[in-house]
Design an enzyme around this catalytic site. Structure first.
Site, mmCIF file in Angstrom:
data_model
loop_
_atom_site.group_PDB
_atom_site.id
_atom_site.type_symbol
_atom_site.label_atom_id
_atom_site.label_comp_id
_atom_site.label_asym_id
_atom_site.label_seq_id
_atom_site.Cartn_x
_atom_site.Cartn_y
_atom_site.Cartn_z
ATOM 1 C CG ASP A 82 -2.069 0.962 1.084
ATOM 2 O OD1 ASP A 82 -3.201 0.496 0.904
ATOM 3 O OD2 ASP A 82 -1.828 2.192 1.163
ATOM 4 C CB ILE A 83 0.757 4.337 -2.021
ATOM 5 C CG1 ILE A 83 1.815 5.312 -2.483
ATOM 6 C CG2 ILE A 83 -0.549 5.064 -1.681
ATOM 7 C CD1 ILE A 83 1.499 5.996 -3.817
ATOM 8 C CG ASN A 106 -14.723 -14.879 9.763
ATOM 9 O OD1 ASN A 106 -14.956 -13.723 10.096
ATOM 10 N ND2 ASN A 106 -15.669 -15.709 9.348
ATOM 11 N N GLY A 135 -13.486 -16.527 14.500
ATOM 12 C CA GLY A 135 -14.495 -17.497 14.091
ATOM 13 C C GLY A 135 -14.135 -18.319 12.881
ATOM 14 C CD GLN A 136 -9.291 -18.873 9.032
ATOM 15 O OE1 GLN A 136 -8.564 -18.197 9.765
ATOM 16 N NE2 GLN A 136 -8.954 -19.222 7.816
ATOM 17 C CG HIS A 152 -12.691 -18.906 3.421
ATOM 18 N ND1 HIS A 152 -11.881 -19.594 4.307
ATOM 19 C CD2 HIS A 152 -13.855 -18.684 4.071
ATOM 20 C CE1 HIS A 152 -12.532 -19.794 5.433
ATOM 21 N NE2 HIS A 152 -13.746 -19.234 5.324
ATOM 22 C CG HIS A 193 -17.360 -15.523 4.918
ATOM 23 N ND1 HIS A 193 -18.121 -16.623 5.221
ATOM 24 C CD2 HIS A 193 -16.141 -15.728 5.493
ATOM 25 C CE1 HIS A 193 -17.401 -17.464 5.951
ATOM 26 N NE2 HIS A 193 -16.195 -16.939 6.130
HETATM 27 P P1 5GP Z 1 -9.781 1.352 -0.019
HETATM 28 O O1 5GP Z 1 -9.929 2.755 0.473
HETATM 29 O O2 5GP Z 1 -10.355 1.192 -1.390
HETATM 30 O O3 5GP Z 1 -10.263 0.315 0.959
HETATM 31 O O4 5GP Z 1 -8.229 1.082 -0.137
HETATM 32 C C1 5GP Z 1 -7.466 1.663 -1.151
HETATM 33 C C2 5GP Z 1 -6.032 1.595 -0.750
HETATM 34 O O5 5GP Z 1 -5.257 1.876 -1.886
HETATM 35 C C3 5GP Z 1 -5.647 2.606 0.319
HETATM 36 O O6 5GP Z 1 -5.111 1.953 1.458
HETATM 37 C C4 5GP Z 1 -4.601 3.478 -0.371
HETATM 38 O O7 5GP Z 1 -3.542 3.880 0.480
HETATM 39 C C5 5GP Z 1 -4.118 2.585 -1.498
HETATM 40 N N1 5GP Z 1 -3.634 3.307 -2.656
HETATM 41 C C6 5GP Z 1 -4.198 4.416 -3.220
HETATM 42 N N2 5GP Z 1 -3.494 4.821 -4.281
HETATM 43 C C7 5GP Z 1 -2.449 3.959 -4.392
HETATM 44 C C8 5GP Z 1 -1.356 3.864 -5.305
HETATM 45 O O8 5GP Z 1 -1.192 4.649 -6.255
HETATM 46 N N3 5GP Z 1 -0.482 2.840 -5.111
HETATM 47 C C9 5GP Z 1 -0.626 1.939 -4.096
HETATM 48 N N4 5GP Z 1 0.306 0.975 -3.990
HETATM 49 N N5 5GP Z 1 -1.641 1.995 -3.216
HETATM 50 C C10 5GP Z 1 -2.549 2.999 -3.369
#
Ligand code: 5GP
Ligand code: ZN
Length: 96
Positions: free
Chosen positions: A34-35, A69, A75-76, A82, A84
């Site tokens: 995640d970024i 889960n 509760g897994q 997987h 749900h």
């Molecule tokens: P959501 O809000 O849809 O549950 O999660 C989207 C996730 O995507 C967020 O945690 C956000 O930090 C991540 N995200 C957004 N833009 C980018 C990007 O350009 N690159 C990466 N690797 N993650 C991103």
């Protein structure tokens, strides 16, 4: 390809059109960092194919919930990871 998929950020990361740190990839799923991590390890795991599953099943508009889960306290009971997909009723929060 749907318009939704054509404009999808994660599809672009999957295809290398936008940079991303890919940590796993096979024909079924892709995992990348995640970024803006919310924990020391925060990895996003996506199906390789952009799937509109809830939409296809007719539940996207009213709403649905996706739950994983993880281990006994959650509760897994079957220890093969997987998700749900729950829909068709109003859900309470927090889940029991
Ligand atoms: P959501 O809000 O849809 O549950 O999660 C989207 C996730 O995507 C967020 O945690 C956000 O930090 C991540 N995200 C957004 N833009 C980018 C990007 O350009 N690159 C990466 N690797 N993650 C991103
Ligand atoms: Zn996508």
């Amino acid at each position: 390809m749907s318009n939704e998929a054509a404009n999808c950020l994660f599809c672009k990361i999957r295809d290398g059109e936008i940079p991303g740190t890919i940590v796993f990839r096979d024909e079924r799923c892709v995992a990348f960092k995640d970024i803006a991590p919310r924990a020391p390890m925060h990895t996003l795991i996506i199906p390789t194919e952009h799937i509109g599953l809830a939409k296809d099943l007719g539940h996207a508009e009213a709403g649905y919930r996706v739950v994983l889960n993880c281990n006994a306290d959650a509760g897994q009971t079957v220890f093969h990871v997987h998700a749900h997909l729950l829909a068709g009723r109003v859900m309470g929060w927090p889940p029991g």
